[in-house]
Design an enzyme around this catalytic site. Structure first.
Site, PDB file in Angstrom:
ATOM      1  N   CYS A 143     -54.803  12.684 -16.263  1.00 13.28           N
ATOM      2  CA  CYS A 143     -54.723  11.905 -17.496  1.00 13.28           C
ATOM      3  C   CYS A 143     -53.682  12.577 -18.377  1.00 13.28           C
ATOM      4  CB  CYS A 143     -56.039  11.955 -18.269  1.00 13.28           C
ATOM      5  SG  CYS A 143     -57.422  11.219 -17.440  1.00 13.28           S
ATOM      6  N   LYS A 179     -60.396  17.097 -10.006  1.00 13.71           N
ATOM      7  CA  LYS A 179     -59.670  16.288  -9.027  1.00 13.71           C
ATOM      8  C   LYS A 179     -58.185  16.508  -9.235  1.00 13.71           C
ATOM      9  CE  LYS A 179     -59.390  11.542  -7.368  1.00 13.71           C
ATOM     10  NZ  LYS A 179     -59.902  10.174  -7.620  1.00 13.71           N
TER      11      LYS A 179
HETATM   12  C1  LIG Z   1     -57.419   0.626  -8.495  1.00 12.62           C
HETATM   13  C2  LIG Z   1     -57.686   2.103  -8.487  1.00 12.62           C
HETATM   14  C3  LIG Z   1     -58.371   2.691  -9.549  1.00 12.62           C
HETATM   15  C4  LIG Z   1     -58.626   4.051  -9.566  1.00 12.62           C
HETATM   16  N1  LIG Z   1     -59.297   4.595 -10.623  1.00 12.62           N
HETATM   17  C5  LIG Z   1     -59.563   5.932 -10.629  1.00 12.62           C
HETATM   18  C6  LIG Z   1     -60.300   6.522 -11.681  1.00 12.62           C
HETATM   19  O1  LIG Z   1     -60.758   5.864 -12.622  1.00 12.62           O
HETATM   20  N2  LIG Z   1     -60.526   7.867 -11.638  1.00 12.62           N
HETATM   21  C7  LIG Z   1     -60.077   8.635 -10.606  1.00 12.62           C
HETATM   22  O2  LIG Z   1     -60.326   9.845 -10.611  1.00 12.62           O
HETATM   23  N3  LIG Z   1     -59.393   8.101  -9.582  1.00 12.62           N
HETATM   24  C8  LIG Z   1     -59.125   6.769  -9.571  1.00 12.62           C
HETATM   25  N4  LIG Z   1     -58.428   6.238  -8.503  1.00 12.62           N
HETATM   26  C9  LIG Z   1     -57.974   7.115  -7.406  1.00 12.62           C
HETATM   27  C10 LIG Z   1     -58.951   7.071  -6.233  1.00 12.62           C
HETATM   28  O3  LIG Z   1     -60.214   7.575  -6.615  1.00 12.62           O
HETATM   29  C11 LIG Z   1     -58.436   7.878  -5.040  1.00 12.62           C
HETATM   30  O4  LIG Z   1     -58.429   9.246  -5.399  1.00 12.62           O
HETATM   31  C12 LIG Z   1     -57.036   7.514  -4.615  1.00 12.62           C
HETATM   32  O5  LIG Z   1     -56.871   6.113  -4.677  1.00 12.62           O
HETATM   33  C13 LIG Z   1     -56.706   7.983  -3.214  1.00 12.62           C
HETATM   34  O6  LIG Z   1     -57.605   7.486  -2.245  1.00 12.62           O
HETATM   35  P1  LIG Z   1     -57.359   6.140  -1.395  1.00 12.62           P
HETATM   36  O7  LIG Z   1     -55.986   6.230  -0.817  1.00 12.62           O
HETATM   37  O8  LIG Z   1     -58.437   6.130  -0.383  1.00 12.62           O
HETATM   38  O9  LIG Z   1     -57.454   5.019  -2.368  1.00 12.62           O
HETATM   39  C14 LIG Z   1     -58.184   4.857  -8.480  1.00 12.62           C
HETATM   40  C15 LIG Z   1     -57.507   4.270  -7.419  1.00 12.62           C
HETATM   41  C16 LIG Z   1     -57.262   2.915  -7.389  1.00 12.62           C
HETATM   42  C17 LIG Z   1     -56.542   2.325  -6.211  1.00 12.62           C
END
Ligand SMILES: Cc1cc2nc3c(=O)[nH]c(=O)nc-3n(C[C@H](O)[C@H](O)[C@H](O)COP(=O)(O)O)c2cc1C
Ligand SMILES: Cc1cc2nc3c(=O)[nH]c(=O)nc-3n(C[C@H](O)[C@H](O)[C@H](O)COP(=O)(O)OP(=O)(O)OC[C@H]3O[C@@H](n4cnc5c(N)ncnc54)[C@H](O)[C@@H]3O)c2cc1C
Ligand code: FES
Lengths: 320, 318
Positions: A143, A179
């Site tokens: 953030c 994270k």
């Molecule tokens: C639409 C969307 C919203 C997300 N919102 C958050 C969030 O609010 N907080 C967070 O820590 N990560 C958020 N992420 C990141 C995911 O938790 C994850 O770490 C990241 O997408 C990588 O994993 P993936 O490739 O399996 O999606 C978001 C990802 C996407 C695609």
């Protein structure tokens, strides 16, 4: 229709339980923050109690509206998003979402976000009242830090340490997993700062910075200009990140995430050093991803005659 | 919520007019439940290059009891997803999630309904017209498109409607111009009491302005980019003028885009895709929301025969 993966329900069904530090999980597959809300919608498709855990959408002190649209664009093997953490705030989580999840005996990871160290700490403070229903806290430090020229907390060792220290003080008995963002020069350096500040484990990775341009309008495809890349496209980056951090800190429990679509992908992250694996974007495609991945891991355990999944964590073979 | 994952089987694929394709899919669980304005989210292939599902309005439903009900979608070729669908033939398997979203609110008493559709956007209006006719409402239709080849199913539109008007921007069919050019006179002629519209957002905006000026309730079906289609990702939001006034205290700075409580972002996949048009901020970059020309807050809408859909809206979130 409902395929049960309870350990021990079928004779010969492998036990998928793992330890994530001090947390016992019935299986290693979590759903990633922001990709499964707080479980309500997804429960049309999957039993939330059977998830290894649910990392809920990041919550902030007050509700956040989020960014203007368009917030998303599809990219090869993934997508870019700039949502701006639209959420209803920690009070809503405590009043509505947490009781709902607790009633269903879900394993809950709260994800907290903020624009100042104080905001993170105040969210953590409020979470203390719900600590009974929370297995762990993920700290979303991807953030912008209003007190540091909008640089992301996760890109600075001092900001990372300040947030983690504050959150840990507010929640001394809850395992805290900062994270980490992959968009840094040295991940182990940031990891080290987080661990020295009291992190119990680490979660990695958050999305990878990206951008896309519409060549007709010559404008960015996202209203937020830049966004976070997620989905299968980023998996090799996640594998590398988990590997790098696991080698530097072999005893630190890691939640691996980034691009996981199937059991092979999840096992890859475990071999690199993750004790638990979160699936994100693929929940959009297949809301039953977590369940299907567990089934695949069961099959893998049977073929490889594994009885304890923890044998796999960090079991990568290196010649050097 | 009754959304579900379903495995459908293609019953038929046909070219539909000059530009469009139609797929009829045997999906009994969805077919029996779906309401006009709802949509399905289709996985367009298993490979991992274009992973996201593609949303399509349900164009027609054929209820054949519990085992063989079909849904029909129509689409034009846009990119990889629609290209994949255009290659499906009888017996192909389709991975669907549905029925999704909130459909059109139907009149609670007999009403004169005007359906205004632009291009392929008219798709959900045919299912709606079938349903309205079944319930004994009067249906009038305005179909518009850039040219005659892009008009969706003129024949059925004429069959279903008491009055059917056509507009094309090149004059190749019907009146030369846009749907809004003939909207006022059609409303007056047909004594329209409710407007339902679907198509490009500038058209929805223009139709809404006319409806509001006539104090007629207007239901718009929007199309926003969707990553999940079931309410978890927050990509598909539409800015809505906030129906309820909030206290000054809750609107102080709390991150995100400059927080003014003049609007809320509602998920178009679960709280929409059908909204009360008078509540939607169509061309709003919300940072600039105060500069956007809107019907003034609280514009009285004529005593609505359909009730105020948005009063029941769950506040957006997750
Ligand atoms: C639409 C969307 C919203 C997300 N919102 C958050 C969030 O609010 N907080 C967070 O820590 N990560 C958020 N992420 C990141 C995911 O938790 C994850 O770490 C990241 O997408 C990588 O994993 P993936 O490739 O399996 O999606 C978001 C990802 C996407 C695609
Ligand atoms: C609720 C809803 C109902 C819809 N109903 C229909 C319909 O009945 N018939 C029809 O032809 N089209 C409809 N669309 C638009 C349809 O989803 C897109 O045309 C389709 O996704 C294009 O996919 P593609 O891979 O062929 O094209 P691409 O342009 O390559 O798609 C790239 C990405 O953009 C998204 N996208 C592209 N165009 C649109 C659009 N107009 N709206 C939303 N997302 C878009 C895709 O889903 C994908 O993620 C609807 C959209 C929504 C949101
Ligand atoms: S498309 Fe994901 S919330 Fe609407």
């Amino acid at each position: 229709m409902t395929n049960s993966h309870h350990p021990g329900t079928d004779v010969g069904e492998p036990d998928l339980s793992v330890q994530l530090g001090s947390i016992s999980l019935s299986n290693p597959i979590l759903v990633a923050s922001g990709t499964f809300g707080a479980g309500r919608e997804g429960s049309n498709f999957i039993d939330v109690s059977k998830l290894g855990g649910i990392i809920v959408k990041s919550m902030t002190l007050n509700p956040w509206k989020g960014k203007p649209t368009p917030r998303m664009t599809e990219t090869p093997s993934g997508m870019l998003n700039a949502i701006g953490i639209q959420n209803k705030g920690v009070d809503h989580f405590l009043a509505e979402d947490l009781p709902w999840l607790m009633k269903r005996e879900a394993t809950v990871f709260a994800s907290i976000a903020g624009n100042t160290v104080e905001e993170f700490v105040r969210v953590a403070d409020k979470l203390r009242t719900g600590a009974r229903g929370i297995a762990g806290v993920e700290v979303n430090i991807s953030c912008p830090n209003l007190e540091d020229r909008n640089n992301m907390f996760s890109h600075s060792t001092t900001s990372t340490a300040a947030v983690v220290e504050g959150v840990k003080k507010a929640l001394p008995r809850v395992p805290v997993f900062p994270k980490l963002s992959p968009n840094v020069t040295s991940l182990p350096e940031i990891a080290s700062a987080a661990l020295e500040a009291g992190a119990d484990g680490l979660s990695l990775i958050n999305t990878v910075f990206g951008m896309a341009i519409d060549i007709e309008t010559r404008r960015p495809k996202l209203a937020g200009t830049m966004g976070g890349l997620s989905g299968p496209a980023i998996r090799p980056i996640a594998v590398r990140a988990v590997h790098e951090v696991h080698r530097a800190f072999p005893h630190v429990p890691l939640i691996g995430q980034g691009g996981v679509a199937d059991a092979t992908d999840a096992l890859e992250l475990m071999l690199a050093g993750a004790s638990a694996v979160a699936v994100g974007t693929m929940n959009f495609v297949n809301p039953r991803s977590a369940r299907d991945i567990c089934a695949g891991i069961s099959t893998y355990m049977k073929t490889h005659r594994l009885t304890d999944l923890s044998e796999l964590v960090g079991a990568l073979k290196l010649e050097d | 919520m009754a959304m579900m994952m379903a495995t459908g089987e293609v019953l038929g694929h046909k070219k539909y007019g000059e530009h469009y394709h139609s797929l009829t899919i045997v999906a009994p669980d969805i077919g029996e439940r779906v309401k006009p304005g709802q949509f399905v989210n289709i996985r367009c292939g298993e490979d991992r290059s274009n992973i996201l599902r593609r949303p399509f309005s349900v164009y027609r439903v054929h209820k054949r009891g519990g085992w063989a009900s079909t849904i029909e979608i129509v689409f034009d070729l846009q990119g990889p997803g629609t290209r994949y669908l255009s290659q499906l033939r009888g017996h192909s398997i389709v991975d669907l999630i549905g029925p999704l979203g909130r459909g059109f609110a139907l009149p609670k008493r007999r009403a004169h309904c005007l359906l205004v559709g632009g291009g392929i956007g008219a798709a959900p209006l045919f299912f709606l017209a079938d349903e309205l006719r079944n319930e004994g409402h009067r249906v009038d239709v305005i179909l518009g498109a850039r040219n005659s080849g892009l008009l969706l199913n003129q024949i059925d539109a004429r069959r279903l409607a008491s009055v059917c008007r056509i507009t094309t921007e090149d004059g190749s069919a019907g009146d030369n111009g846009r749907v809004t050019d003939i909207l006022d006179e059609t409303i007056e002629k047909c004594q329209t009491e409710v407007i339902y519209t679907c198509g490009p957002h500038p058209m929805l905006d223009a139709v809404t302005k006319v409806a509001v000026s006539h104090r007629i309730p207007v239901q718009v079906a929007v199309e926003e980019l969707m990553a999940c289609g079931y309410g978890v990702c927050m990509t598909c939001v539409m800015p809505l003028r906030k129906p309820v006034k909030t206290t000054k205290e809750s609107s102080k700075k709390d991150g995100g885009a400059g927080e003014e409580d003049a609007f809320v972002y509602a998920r178009s996949c679960t709280e929409g895709p059908v909204f009360n048009g008078a509540h939607v901020i169509f061309n709003g970059t919300p940072d600039l929301v105060s500069d956007v020309e809107l019907a003034p807050a609280g514009t009285p809408i004529r005593q609505s025969p359909i009730g105020d859909l948005d009063d029941e809206l769950a506040p957006p979130g997750n």
